[in-house]
Design an enzyme around this catalytic site. Structure first.
Site, PDB file in Angstrom:
ATOM      1  N   LYS A 131      -3.958   2.793  -0.114  1.00 55.94           N
ATOM      2  CA  LYS A 131      -5.678   3.408   0.116  1.00 55.94           C
ATOM      3  C   LYS A 131      -4.664   4.830   0.885  1.00 55.94           C
ATOM      4  O   LYS A 131      -3.954   5.009   1.448  1.00 55.94           O
ATOM      5  CB  LYS A 131      -5.681   2.721   1.669  1.00 55.94           C
ATOM      6  CG  LYS A 131      -6.122   1.648   1.318  1.00 55.94           C
ATOM      7  CD  LYS A 131      -6.926   0.509   1.799  1.00 55.94           C
ATOM      8  CE  LYS A 131      -6.507   0.643   3.606  1.00 55.94           C
ATOM      9  NZ  LYS A 131      -5.402  -1.139   2.880  1.00 55.94           N
ATOM     10  N   MET A 140      -2.280   9.549  12.092  1.00 58.83           N
ATOM     11  CA  MET A 140      -2.923   9.049  10.966  1.00 58.83           C
ATOM     12  C   MET A 140      -4.269  11.149  11.921  1.00 58.83           C
ATOM     13  O   MET A 140      -5.175  10.770  11.159  1.00 58.83           O
ATOM     14  CB  MET A 140      -4.664   8.544  10.845  1.00 58.83           C
ATOM     15  CG  MET A 140      -3.787   6.975  11.133  1.00 58.83           C
ATOM     16  SD  MET A 140      -4.879   5.665  10.130  1.00 58.83           S
ATOM     17  CE  MET A 140      -4.627   5.141  12.455  1.00 58.83           C
ATOM     18  N   ASP A 175       0.796  -0.880   0.045  1.00 58.18           N
ATOM     19  CA  ASP A 175       0.027  -0.114   0.024  1.00 58.18           C
ATOM     20  C   ASP A 175       0.679   1.466   0.372  1.00 58.18           C
ATOM     21  O   ASP A 175       2.188   1.499   0.221  1.00 58.18           O
ATOM     22  CB  ASP A 175      -0.939   0.165   1.367  1.00 58.18           C
ATOM     23  CG  ASP A 175      -0.284   0.055   2.496  1.00 58.18           C
ATOM     24  OD1 ASP A 175      -1.278  -0.663   3.594  1.00 58.18           O
ATOM     25  OD2 ASP A 175       0.435   0.148   2.918  1.00 58.18           O
TER      26      ASP A 175
HETATM   27  N1  SAH Z   1       1.626  -0.073  10.715  1.00 58.95           N
HETATM   28  C1  SAH Z   1       1.542   1.357  10.911  1.00 58.95           C
HETATM   29  C2  SAH Z   1       0.840   2.439  10.709  1.00 58.95           C
HETATM   30  C3  SAH Z   1      -0.057   2.763   9.352  1.00 58.95           C
HETATM   31  S1  SAH Z   1      -1.711   3.964   9.855  1.00 58.95           S
HETATM   32  C4  SAH Z   1       2.422   1.436  11.800  1.00 58.95           C
HETATM   33  O1  SAH Z   1       2.858   0.358  12.149  1.00 58.95           O
HETATM   34  O2  SAH Z   1       3.351   2.056  11.564  1.00 58.95           O
HETATM   35  C5  SAH Z   1      -0.962   5.310   8.713  1.00 58.95           C
HETATM   36  C6  SAH Z   1      -0.195   5.924   9.819  1.00 58.95           C
HETATM   37  O3  SAH Z   1       1.105   6.231  10.398  1.00 58.95           O
HETATM   38  C7  SAH Z   1      -0.064   7.689   9.166  1.00 58.95           C
HETATM   39  O4  SAH Z   1      -0.971   8.420   8.786  1.00 58.95           O
HETATM   40  C8  SAH Z   1       1.474   8.441   9.826  1.00 58.95           C
HETATM   41  O5  SAH Z   1       0.599   8.864  11.127  1.00 58.95           O
HETATM   42  C9  SAH Z   1       1.786   7.096  10.523  1.00 58.95           C
HETATM   43  N2  SAH Z   1       3.380   6.579   9.381  1.00 58.95           N
HETATM   44  C10 SAH Z   1       3.577   5.824   8.945  1.00 58.95           C
HETATM   45  N3  SAH Z   1       4.544   5.583   8.770  1.00 58.95           N
HETATM   46  C11 SAH Z   1       4.811   7.662   8.787  1.00 58.95           C
HETATM   47  C12 SAH Z   1       6.515   7.704   8.379  1.00 58.95           C
HETATM   48  N4  SAH Z   1       7.516   7.455   8.071  1.00 58.95           N
HETATM   49  N5  SAH Z   1       6.335   8.756   8.946  1.00 58.95           N
HETATM   50  C13 SAH Z   1       5.300   9.703  10.317  1.00 58.95           C
HETATM   51  N6  SAH Z   1       4.375   8.665  10.003  1.00 58.95           N
HETATM   52  C14 SAH Z   1       3.637   8.007   9.952  1.00 58.95           C
END
Ligand code: SAH
Length: 486
Positions: free
Chosen positions: A274, A387, A252
């Site tokens: 998404k 998010m 994704d």
């Molecule tokens: N499964 C993922 C989270 C998915 S939800 C995890 O464990 O990290 C998606 C959210 O993750 C984004 O909206 C943001 O808030 C955060 N996120 C993911 N990658 C990021 C990054 N490199 N820097 C900052 N926030 C991040």
């Protein structure tokens, strides 16, 4: 790529080597190993080339003269180690005109090919080149590989070569053969050959071949893998291994392209990204595709940003597989909170400032956000909102309403752990304005904690000012907070 790597078949072909010294002898030896015939052209032999001639009287032929244009005729390859500028120029010009590959030792400008550092486990060959930029580094890498590849590797590869036709016949489908060879190379069959028990290894291979051939419709498998927040170095070994195995990759938009690149080169890649407000593939459709692909015998890599079980819908995707009896494995990843905290110098817990830590979502399924449901909040805990960028003003306001002090430290980390990382630190009262001023986009994470005060002193990672976004296909996430691209 500055050079296109190939392996040349030089068996019984004539190669011309100019020079009589150590370099000429060494280069000629390499050619002899590859089965070539060598014409050694030099007015006078020196001890190293004399010795070579004595050792291979039938395959090394001495022509006692200096090179003149035309001598290269009929050669499959030319190598000059005579250290004579005029000759080097002449031989380069003549070979180039005739389309004969030519290499002048230590003079890249006169080379149409370069020779790599080599780990020789014939028939297995590992060639390493720095394109001439750092030969010492190439040699160091070779030394490391030397220690990783036992000398018996050659035996293993030769045995595999002998079995190839038989495997091809028994297992007509590419996927089947791939599975067979992986079982062989990862298991006791290869182990036996590598430890010198070649007959036993071969027997085991044949048994595996029979087993695989008997399996008509082998069931595939799903690897639900956390790819971490963006920096490819944060992948786990296990994730990398499974990425090399998968036949299909479903990823994704929160997986940086640099990470998708690490999957097996010939694996089919299916983006199912998404982006907020434009769900390219609905979740049910993703679940169904995963199950269908695995049921058709494929090894399916479901690559998730961060950790699959932290705001990753990993659980939902596995339920779909369970219903259809499809085997799966789950590989944890570094979640965004951990990655961003570490790379921004904001500890998630600290004995003086934060004795607990919570991961919360700043965006509910129905769009409604009422974080007071999760209260009460404490000044001595760390809150991490995933998010939450588009709801940032709302999050800050609700925390203040719930009694948190206006000067409580808070930060937003954008594109954490990637060269494009940006960090904005402020207080609950000022954070929204600071983030708007900086025009942060996504993905971004909000950290509310007294430990944010430590960031200036604990910062060690600095993104590059002009780094391109690591998540180029990440949509604008915010109505209130404009993304960088507008
Ligand atoms: N499964 C993922 C989270 C998915 S939800 C995890 O464990 O990290 C998606 C959210 O993750 C984004 O909206 C943001 O808030 C955060 N996120 C993911 N990658 C990021 C990054 N490199 N820097 C900052 N926030 C991040």
């Amino acid at each position: 790529m500055d050079y296109y790597p190939i392996f040349l078949d030089l068996r019984y072909r004539t190669c011309l080597v100019l020079g009589g010294g150590e370099n000429a002898a060494r280069k000629a030896e390499g050619l002899l190993k590859a089965g070539a015939e060598v014409v050694l052209m030099t007015p006078a032999l020196e001890p190293p080339t004399e010795a070579l001639l004595a050792a291979h009287p039938d395959r090394v032929h001495h022509r006692a003269k200096a090179y003149t244009p035309g001598d290269e005729e009929g050669a499959a390859l030319v190598l000059s180690a005579c250290e004579d500028d005029a000759i080097d120029r002449a031989v380069h010009a003549a070979c180039t005109a005739r389309g004969i590959p030519v290499n002048v030792v230590d003079r890249p400008a006169f080379c149409s090919y370069i020779t790599p550092a080599l780990v020789d486990r014939s028939p297995l060959l590992v060639a390493i080149s720095s394109g001439g930029a750092a030969p010492v580094l190439a040699r160091q890498i070779r030394s490391r590989l030397e220690t990783m590849l036992p000398a018996t590797y050659g035996r293993l590869v030769a045995l595999a070569g002998r079995l190839r036709d038989r495997v091809q016949q028994a297992l007509p489908a590419f996927d089947q053969r791939l599975r067979f060879w992986e079982r062989v190379f990862d298991g006791p069959a290869a182990e036996a050959v590598l430890s010198g028990r070649e007959a036993e290894g071969e027997e085991r291979m044949v048994r595996i071949l029979e087993e695989e051939a008997a399996q008509q419709n082998p069931m595939g498998e799903v690897f639900l893998v956390g790819a971490g927040p963006g920096d490819p170095d944060l992948l786990t070994f296990r994730a990398l291994r499974l990425m090399q195995r998968a036949d299909v990759v479903l990823y994704d938009r929160l997986v940086a392209p640099a990470l998708v690149d690490l999957a097996r080169k010939d694996a089919e890649r299916i983006p199912v990204g998404k982006a907020k407000n434009h769900h390219t593939v609905p979740q049910e459709e993703i679940n169904r595709r995963l199950a269908d692909l695995a049921a058709s015998g494929k090894r399916v890599l479901r690559l998730k940003g961060g950790d699959p079980f932290i705001f990753g819908r990993g659980g939902e995707e596995l339920e779909g597989l369970l219903e259809r009896g499809i085997p799966f494995q789950v590989v944890p990843g570094v979640t965004a909170a951990q990655g961003c905290a570490a790379y921004a110098g904001i500890p998630l817990t600290h004995r003086d400032y934060a004795q607990s830590c919570r991961f919360l979502t700043g965006h509910r399924r129905d769009g409604r956000l009422d974080i007071t449901e999760w209260g009460p909040f404490h000044e001595d805990e760390t809150l991490v909102f995933y998010m939450g960028l588009s709801n940032l003003p709302e999050i800050c306001r609700q925390l203040l309403d719930a009694g948190m002090p206006a000067d409580h430290p808070a930060a937003v980390v954008e594109q954490g752990t990637t060269p494009a990382q940006r960090v904005v630190t402020a207080t609950l009262e000022t954070l929204t304005d600071r983030v708007t001023e900086a025009a942060l986009g996504g993905p971004a994470l909000t950290i509310v904690s007294k430990t944010v005060r430590l960031a200036p002193s604990l910062t060690w990672f600095h993104g590059a000012e002009d780094a391109p976004p690591a998540f180029p296909n990440h949509g604008c996430l915010s109505a209130e907070v404009p993304a960088r691209s507008g």
